[in-house]
Design a protein around this motif. Sequence first.
Motif, PDB file in Angstrom:
ATOM      1  N   GLU A  47       0.817  -1.215   0.000  1.00  8.90           N
ATOM      2  CA  GLU A  47       0.000   0.000   0.000  1.00  8.90           C
ATOM      3  C   GLU A  47       0.851   1.266   0.000  1.00  8.90           C
ATOM      4  N   ALA A  48       2.157   1.126  -0.020  1.00  8.14           N
ATOM      5  CA  ALA A  48       3.049   2.272   0.134  1.00  8.14           C
ATOM      6  C   ALA A  48       2.974   3.225  -1.054  1.00  8.14           C
ATOM      7  N   THR A  49       3.163   4.494  -0.762  1.00 11.68           N
ATOM      8  CA  THR A  49       3.304   5.520  -1.794  1.00 11.68           C
ATOM      9  C   THR A  49       4.769   5.589  -2.202  1.00 11.68           C
ATOM     10  N   VAL A  50       5.028   5.560  -3.493  1.00  8.86           N
ATOM     11  CA  VAL A  50       6.394   5.578  -4.021  1.00  8.86           C
ATOM     12  C   VAL A  50       6.521   6.741  -4.994  1.00  8.86           C
ATOM     13  N   SER A  51       7.451   7.634  -4.707  1.00  7.94           N
ATOM     14  CA  SER A  51       7.660   8.817  -5.563  1.00  7.94           C
ATOM     15  C   SER A  51       6.354   9.566  -5.804  1.00  7.94           C
ATOM     16  N   GLY A  52       5.531   9.654  -4.747  1.00  7.47           N
ATOM     17  CA  GLY A  52       4.267  10.362  -4.845  1.00  7.47           C
ATOM     18  C   GLY A  52       3.140   9.579  -5.487  1.00  7.47           C
ATOM     19  N   ILE A  53       3.393   8.309  -5.833  1.00  6.48           N
ATOM     20  CA  ILE A  53       2.404   7.477  -6.518  1.00  6.48           C
ATOM     21  C   ILE A  53       1.738   6.560  -5.490  1.00  6.48           C
ATOM     22  N   GLU A  54       0.454   6.736  -5.263  1.00  2.00           N
ATOM     23  CA  GLU A  54      -0.258   6.007  -4.218  1.00  2.00           C
ATOM     24  C   GLU A  54      -0.394   4.523  -4.560  1.00  2.00           C
ATOM     25  N   ARG A  55      -0.200   3.704  -3.535  1.00  2.00           N
ATOM     26  CA  ARG A  55      -0.362   2.247  -3.604  1.00  2.00           C
ATOM     27  C   ARG A  55       0.475   1.618  -4.732  1.00  2.00           C
ATOM     28  N   ALA A  56       1.588   2.247  -5.043  1.00  2.00           N
ATOM     29  CA  ALA A  56       2.515   1.627  -5.993  1.00  2.00           C
ATOM     30  C   ALA A  56       3.172   0.409  -5.350  1.00  2.00           C
ATOM     31  N   GLY A  57       3.457   0.515  -4.046  1.00  3.01           N
ATOM     32  CA  GLY A  57       3.985  -0.607  -3.293  1.00  3.01           C
ATOM     33  C   GLY A  57       5.492  -0.699  -3.308  1.00  3.01           C
ATOM     34  N   LEU A  58       6.043  -1.205  -2.194  1.00  2.72           N
ATOM     35  CA  LEU A  58       7.478  -1.440  -2.105  1.00  2.72           C
ATOM     36  C   LEU A  58       7.738  -2.533  -1.083  1.00  2.72           C
ATOM     37  N   VAL A  59       8.988  -2.993  -1.061  1.00  7.18           N
ATOM     38  CA  VAL A  59       9.429  -3.983  -0.084  1.00  7.18           C
ATOM     39  C   VAL A  59      10.630  -3.404   0.645  1.00  7.18           C
ATOM     40  N   GLU A  71      14.922   0.254  -0.004  1.00  8.53           N
ATOM     41  CA  GLU A  71      13.517   0.274  -0.358  1.00  8.53           C
ATOM     42  C   GLU A  71      13.406  -0.227  -1.790  1.00  8.53           C
ATOM     43  N   LEU A  72      12.933  -1.458  -1.927  1.00 11.02           N
ATOM     44  CA  LEU A  72      12.859  -2.115  -3.227  1.00 11.02           C
ATOM     45  C   LEU A  72      11.503  -1.829  -3.861  1.00 11.02           C
ATOM     46  N   ASP A  86      -1.710   1.984  -7.789  1.00 11.08           N
ATOM     47  CA  ASP A  86      -2.496   0.775  -7.505  1.00 11.08           C
ATOM     48  C   ASP A  86      -1.866  -0.526  -8.005  1.00 11.08           C
ATOM     49  N   ASP A  87      -0.599  -0.521  -8.422  1.00 17.33           N
ATOM     50  CA  ASP A  87       0.037  -1.776  -8.848  1.00 17.33           C
ATOM     51  C   ASP A  87       0.223  -2.744  -7.681  1.00 17.33           C
ATOM     52  N   GLN A  88       0.514  -2.216  -6.487  1.00 14.56           N
ATOM     53  CA  GLN A  88       0.717  -2.994  -5.261  1.00 14.56           C
ATOM     54  C   GLN A  88       1.893  -3.963  -5.381  1.00 14.56           C
ATOM     55  N   PHE A  89       3.021  -3.443  -5.781  1.00  7.63           N
ATOM     56  CA  PHE A  89       4.294  -4.173  -5.744  1.00  7.63           C
ATOM     57  C   PHE A  89       4.513  -4.668  -4.306  1.00  7.63           C
ATOM     58  N   GLY A  90       4.746  -5.971  -4.151  1.00  6.95           N
ATOM     59  CA  GLY A  90       4.924  -6.543  -2.814  1.00  6.95           C
ATOM     60  C   GLY A  90       3.675  -7.162  -2.237  1.00  6.95           C
ATOM     61  N   PHE A  91       2.604  -7.270  -3.024  1.00  5.29           N
ATOM     62  CA  PHE A  91       1.370  -7.914  -2.547  1.00  5.29           C
ATOM     63  C   PHE A  91       1.674  -9.315  -2.025  1.00  5.29           C
ATOM     64  N   SER A  92       2.579 -10.018  -2.693  1.00  3.55           N
ATOM     65  CA  SER A  92       3.097 -11.304  -2.214  1.00  3.55           C
ATOM     66  C   SER A  92       4.606 -11.307  -2.417  1.00  3.55           C
ATOM     67  N   ILE A  93       5.325 -11.874  -1.466  1.00  5.74           N
ATOM     68  CA  ILE A  93       6.772 -12.036  -1.620  1.00  5.74           C
ATOM     69  C   ILE A  93       7.174 -13.428  -1.161  1.00  5.74           C
TER      70      ILE A  93
END
Length: 304
Positions: A47-59, A71-72, A86-93
């Motif tokens: 659910e993380a915001t990345v570079s101002g982009i909401e729910r881009a996701g990170l690990v 921060e991957l 809304d990509d949600q990178f990290g939804f599963s790892i």
Amino acid sequence: MATALVLNTAPAPGTDRRSPVAAAGCSGTDSDFNGDGVRDVAIADPEATVSGIERAGLVHIVYGGGKGVLELSQETPNISDGAERDDQFGFSIAVYDANLDGCSDIAVGIPYEDVGTVKDAGLVHLVYGSPAGLGQGAVASVGLRQGSDGKLAGGYEAEDPGTPPRGQSIRIDPKVGLVTVKDLGFFKEFPHGDAKGPSLLECAAKGDPRIQGSISKYLEGGSMLATTAQRVFDVLSEEKQDAGPLAIMTDGEWMWPADLAYYVRRYNISLPEDFITHARSLDWVAPSLTSADLLLIEAEMFPE
């Protein structure tokens, strides 16, 4: 029958099966991305915001021994594509050594990644570890999707996520790839169940009595994936009879709460036909899983 999502039936990209010796600088320690012999930690935040982009996701990667953090995300150098809303990178790892070089790698699910003009087709990023850290080796990462050139079977479709839907988790076997592990019997009436799961009341007394004992025995014979000191009690009985420990069992293809065997035995609970077919094919004897098998499943279910 239970189905498998195969990431790569051959060795992962960069793997040489003829040379299983760890690469120079890689320790072979579990969950060690930089090969220094100290376990590292991966914490998913889809659910993380990345570079101002909401729910881009990170690990979040925390290297053990005070070696720093990373921060991957899809904005990280050497990771293909870019962060999108809304990509949600990290939804599963899941963490394992994909190329058998002794440094741990991480597979990151991005279920809502658009592929070309196909919305939410989904993608899995496999990021390789190295003595310099994640994504810093000769082969930094590879993106895996469905399609003839994407190294996943089938073709990608709209809303065809690159990670299993909620209710399934991933285990990773270096010889097989990504395999879905299906949930079984997490009834919505259970305190430890799924609020959107099936109804225990609706399944009671609807099983096949001819195989009721065999199913219960199979469930009891699974490998314990996680356990607690707590006990759980019969939710269908006013006496609240002890139904067993609060624990999760698995056979490597399915996972279920430990008390499910109790409900099958006492109330003849009906279970999905594909599970019944699976258990019958094994002569009602759950396979014994190794510690390594359980760690692989645990890496997805309980990321550190």
